[in-house]
Write a protein that holds these residues in place. Structure first.
Motif, PDB file in Angstrom:
ATOM      1  N   ASP A 391       0.822  -1.211   0.000  1.00 51.10           N
ATOM      2  CA  ASP A 391       0.000   0.000   0.000  1.00 51.10           C
ATOM      3  C   ASP A 391       0.856   1.262   0.000  1.00 51.10           C
ATOM      4  O   ASP A 391       0.322   2.376   0.016  1.00 51.10           O
ATOM      5  CB  ASP A 391      -0.931   0.017   1.223  1.00 51.10           C
ATOM      6  N   ASP A 392       2.170   1.115  -0.010  1.00 49.18           N
ATOM      7  CA  ASP A 392       3.075   2.259   0.022  1.00 49.18           C
ATOM      8  C   ASP A 392       2.854   3.146  -1.205  1.00 49.18           C
ATOM      9  O   ASP A 392       2.570   2.666  -2.311  1.00 49.18           O
ATOM     10  CB  ASP A 392       4.525   1.765   0.045  1.00 49.18           C
ATOM     11  N   ALA A 393       3.004   4.428  -1.011  1.00 47.33           N
ATOM     12  CA  ALA A 393       2.788   5.401  -2.086  1.00 47.33           C
ATOM     13  C   ALA A 393       3.735   5.199  -3.263  1.00 47.33           C
ATOM     14  O   ALA A 393       3.438   5.622  -4.387  1.00 47.33           O
ATOM     15  CB  ALA A 393       2.943   6.816  -1.536  1.00 47.33           C
ATOM     16  N   ALA A 394       4.853   4.526  -3.029  1.00 46.30           N
ATOM     17  CA  ALA A 394       5.833   4.324  -4.096  1.00 46.30           C
ATOM     18  C   ALA A 394       5.262   3.534  -5.266  1.00 46.30           C
ATOM     19  O   ALA A 394       5.756   3.641  -6.391  1.00 46.30           O
ATOM     20  CB  ALA A 394       7.058   3.594  -3.541  1.00 46.30           C
ATOM     21  N   TYR A 395       4.208   2.759  -5.015  1.00 43.84           N
ATOM     22  CA  TYR A 395       3.649   1.898  -6.066  1.00 43.84           C
ATOM     23  C   TYR A 395       2.515   2.563  -6.838  1.00 43.84           C
ATOM     24  O   TYR A 395       1.902   1.930  -7.706  1.00 43.84           O
ATOM     25  CB  TYR A 395       3.182   0.577  -5.457  1.00 43.84           C
ATOM     26  N   GLY A 396       2.243   3.810  -6.536  1.00 41.12           N
ATOM     27  CA  GLY A 396       1.278   4.556  -7.334  1.00 41.12           C
ATOM     28  C   GLY A 396      -0.131   4.003  -7.329  1.00 41.12           C
ATOM     29  O   GLY A 396      -0.896   4.237  -8.274  1.00 41.12           O
ATOM     30  N   GLY A 397      -0.484   3.245  -6.294  1.00 36.84           N
ATOM     31  CA  GLY A 397      -1.836   2.729  -6.188  1.00 36.84           C
ATOM     32  C   GLY A 397      -2.148   1.517  -7.037  1.00 36.84           C
ATOM     33  O   GLY A 397      -3.304   1.092  -7.115  1.00 36.84           O
ATOM     34  N   VAL A 398      -1.128   0.896  -7.647  1.00 38.07           N
ATOM     35  CA  VAL A 398      -1.424  -0.239  -8.531  1.00 38.07           C
ATOM     36  C   VAL A 398      -1.856  -1.482  -7.760  1.00 38.07           C
ATOM     37  O   VAL A 398      -2.431  -2.401  -8.342  1.00 38.07           O
ATOM     38  CB  VAL A 398      -0.222  -0.582  -9.442  1.00 38.07           C
ATOM     39  N   PHE A 399      -1.577  -1.529  -6.445  1.00 35.27           N
ATOM     40  CA  PHE A 399      -2.043  -2.646  -5.629  1.00 35.27           C
ATOM     41  C   PHE A 399      -3.343  -2.295  -4.879  1.00 35.27           C
ATOM     42  O   PHE A 399      -3.772  -3.052  -4.008  1.00 35.27           O
ATOM     43  CB  PHE A 399      -0.964  -3.059  -4.628  1.00 35.27           C
ATOM     44  N   ASN A 400      -3.935  -1.184  -5.220  1.00 36.97           N
ATOM     45  CA  ASN A 400      -5.206  -0.757  -4.631  1.00 36.97           C
ATOM     46  C   ASN A 400      -6.348  -1.316  -5.474  1.00 36.97           C
ATOM     47  O   ASN A 400      -6.488  -0.968  -6.649  1.00 36.97           O
ATOM     48  CB  ASN A 400      -5.260   0.775  -4.589  1.00 36.97           C
ATOM     49  N   ARG A 401      -7.185  -2.163  -4.886  1.00 40.25           N
ATOM     50  CA  ARG A 401      -8.277  -2.778  -5.653  1.00 40.25           C
ATOM     51  C   ARG A 401      -9.249  -1.741  -6.207  1.00 40.25           C
ATOM     52  O   ARG A 401      -9.946  -2.015  -7.198  1.00 40.25           O
ATOM     53  CB  ARG A 401      -9.050  -3.766  -4.769  1.00 40.25           C
ATOM     54  N   ASN A 402      -9.326  -0.575  -5.581  1.00 41.75           N
ATOM     55  CA  ASN A 402     -10.206   0.467  -6.097  1.00 41.75           C
ATOM     56  C   ASN A 402      -9.639   1.114  -7.353  1.00 41.75           C
ATOM     57  O   ASN A 402     -10.364   1.789  -8.085  1.00 41.75           O
ATOM     58  CB  ASN A 402     -10.443   1.540  -5.024  1.00 41.75           C
ATOM     59  N   THR A 403      -8.344   0.901  -7.574  1.00 39.08           N
ATOM     60  CA  THR A 403      -7.697   1.424  -8.774  1.00 39.08           C
ATOM     61  C   THR A 403      -7.703   0.368  -9.874  1.00 39.08           C
ATOM     62  O   THR A 403      -8.070   0.639 -11.016  1.00 39.08           O
ATOM     63  CB  THR A 403      -6.246   1.847  -8.467  1.00 39.08           C
ATOM     64  N   ARG A 404      -7.286  -0.848  -9.521  1.00 36.08           N
ATOM     65  CA  ARG A 404      -7.300  -1.946 -10.479  1.00 36.08           C
ATOM     66  C   ARG A 404      -7.206  -3.257  -9.701  1.00 36.08           C
ATOM     67  O   ARG A 404      -6.651  -3.302  -8.606  1.00 36.08           O
ATOM     68  CB  ARG A 404      -6.159  -1.843 -11.490  1.00 36.08           C
ATOM     69  N   ASP A 405      -7.750  -4.311 -10.281  1.00 34.18           N
ATOM     70  CA  ASP A 405      -7.744  -5.619  -9.625  1.00 34.18           C
ATOM     71  C   ASP A 405      -7.564  -6.672 -10.710  1.00 34.18           C
ATOM     72  O   ASP A 405      -8.438  -6.864 -11.559  1.00 34.18           O
ATOM     73  CB  ASP A 405      -9.058  -5.847  -8.867  1.00 34.18           C
TER      74      ASP A 405
END
Length: 544
Positions: A391-405
């Protein structure tokens, strides 16, 4: 038969399959537009570590461009472009003149780079197969999927770093017709503290000693909370994974090992390296070790096993080939991780793998996994051993299910008995479930048993998200096998992911989220799948 009848017949067949797999009903052509695909951010390569070794530059052209590689040249098949695609390209201010200019720039930029090889397709599967996969996925899921034919690669000389490719990547990524471009780091097996390899003469005559029975040491077979209760699953018809296909994606395997079944699929080119080979052998042993009265017994020993090696293809290509091999209802296991960008999470152990993360961070792997998932293939993916919070900001939200899954099951690692996150496991809201990340007994390596023949190597210290992910993969196969044996359709990837999470044994209280540990007894019970056999004990199961 009229054209309308043919169209409706295809839609109904798609609807039947969607219902069987528990995925979204297909959209009737013209009834509604597909949900737009989330585009990767430009300039992601700028966050990459400069000194990381990279094996290729990946280039993805925008959807609708219909860029194809013909011979050694990039060209555009304008005739294949639909009106919707023309509209999208217009919104991007892309016309054929701009596209032609961009392709010329790509060729010139690549030819100037001394470390670069010739342009090639990133995915080795036939173009028509990839096109069909995309169409099927869009019909089932109702959302736009990536055209994997739009991915190209530039192979790089050994020892090339991201710094060496920074100028080329920036030039390619800046082109209007390019959706994304990045240098791809080398993939490595997601194992921790591999046991010291034992010297042997490969190909030597088997010394033929009696191999001991190690099933009693496979604690991960036992009832929850210690294990996943494979012993119970074996009492349910099909609970040993029978009728289910699994393909492992990584580097090499000892396919002739005495305790492994015949592989139904042997794709790709293996690395000629005993480290890779021991790793793959240990992974497969956890899942399908033969129930034969000696050695180990795999959780899903009734399943069919295959491999897709990455020695001469990209990981993304291997994932797609593996998914094509197993088909809907099958399982693909990704046993790899890569060095990701620097992040703010402290790394205090397993320092050689600090910041190694799950493969779906990279766009090509994400798109390959997404297509497989929508098409009914369950993908199980090692979360990686980088001590990182995904969930670290370094990953730009790519592991955020609300962004992509992607639909994959992401697997963390815990202590064997306590379900405590291992100090090096990756964690976060995207990690779905966990399993044993240490002291796993399986085939390979030779630290537990080694009579001088690699075909009789066994280990008792296999570890990492590499040891955890096969346990989860085999648990998926166990559930799908039980459903099949009872005349029921397989669960969709999202449904089986939810089932494992909702019925699993909770992890130990910890700030690091790695999800629950699968519990097959509870999962099968929730599906109303009951024992068809008398219960078995850990010591006697191999004789049944």
């Amino acid at each position: 038969m009229s054209a309308r009848s043919v169209q409706l017949g295809g839609v109904m067949r798609g609807l039947s399959m969607a219902l069987a797999l528990g995925v979204a009903a297909p959209a009737v052509a013209g009834a509604r537009e597909l949900e737009p695909r989330v585009l990767p951010k430009k300039g992601v390569a700028a966050s990459q570590r400069r000194d990381v070794q990279v094996s290729r530059v990946v280039i993805k052209f925008h959807e609708g461009t219909h860029v194809r590689l013909r011979g050694s040249s990039l060209s555009v098949d304008v005739a294949e472009r639909s009106e919707q695609e023309r509209s999208k390209l217009s919104a991007l201010r892309l016309d054929d003149a701009r596209l032609s200019s961009d392709l010329e720039i790509v060729h010139k930029a690549v030819s100037r780079e001394s470390r670069a090889g010739r342009l090639a397709r990133l995915f080795t599967a036939d173009e028509r197969t990839l096109t069909a996969n995309k169409a099927t996925a869009e019909l089932r899921g109702g959302r736009e999927m990536a055209d994997l034919n739009l991915y190209m690669e530039v192979p790089l000389a050994e020892g090339t770093t991201a710094s060496d490719m920074a100028k080329l990547v920036a030039e390619l990524d800046a082109l209007p017709s390019v959706e994304t471009a990045y240098a791809e780091p080398l993939a490595e097996p997601a194992a921790v503290s591999l046991p010291q390899l034992v010297t042997s003469v490969l190909g030597a005559v088997d010394l033929a000693p009696t191999t001991p029975q190690f099933q009693g040491e496979q604690g991960y077979l036992q009832a929850a909370p210690l294990g996943v209760d494979a012993l119970y699953a074996w009492t349910v018809a099909g609970g040993n994974g029978s009728g289910v296909k699994i393909v492992d994606v990584e580097g090499a395997w000892r396919t002739t090992h005495e305790d492994l079944p015949t592989f139904f699929h042997t794709g790709g080119t293996q690395f000629a390296d005993i480290g890779w080979r021991n790793h793959g052998t240990a992974v497969v042993g956890e899942m399908v070790g033969v129930q034969n009265g000696y050695g180990v017994t795999g959780i899903a020993h009734g399943a069919q096993i295959g491999h897709e090696a990455i020695g001469a293809q990209s990981v993304a290509s291997a994932i797609t080939n593996a998914a094509n091999a197993v088909g809907a209802g099958g399982v693909v296991l990704i046993e790899l991780h890569r060095l990701g960008p620097a992040n703010s999470t402290p790394c205090t152990c397993n320092t050689p793998q600090c910041d190694y993360i799950a493969m779906e961070y990279w766009q090509a792997e994400y798109d390959a996994i997404s297509l497989a998932s929508i098409n009914g293939v369950t993908v199980v993916e090692a979360a990686g051993n980088g001590s990182s919070n995904l969930d670290d900001a370094a990953y730009g939200g790519v592991f955020n299910r609300n962004t992509r899954d992607s639909g994959a099951i992401l697997v963390g690692a815990s202590s064997s008995a306590g379900r405590v996150p291992m100090c090096w496991t990756n964690y976060g809201s995207r990690v779905d479930v966990h399993a044993w990340g240490e002291v796993v007994t399986s085939t390979g390596y030779g630290d537990r048993f080694n009579p001088g023949d690699e075909n009789q190597y066994y280990t008792s210290v296999f570890s990492g998200t590499s040891s955890a992910s096969p346990i989860v993969t085999a648990s998926v196969a166990s559930i799908q096998g039980a459903l099949k044996a009872n005349g029921r359709y397989p669960l969709s990837p999202l449904a089986i992911r939810d089932l494992l999470v909702s019925t699993g044994t909770a992890q130990a209280a910890d700030a690091k989220q790695i999800g629950p540990r699968p519990d097959l007894r509870r999962a099968l019970g929730k599906l109303n799948l009951r024992p068809a056999l008398a219960p078995v004990s850990l010591q006697s199961a191999h004789n049944d």
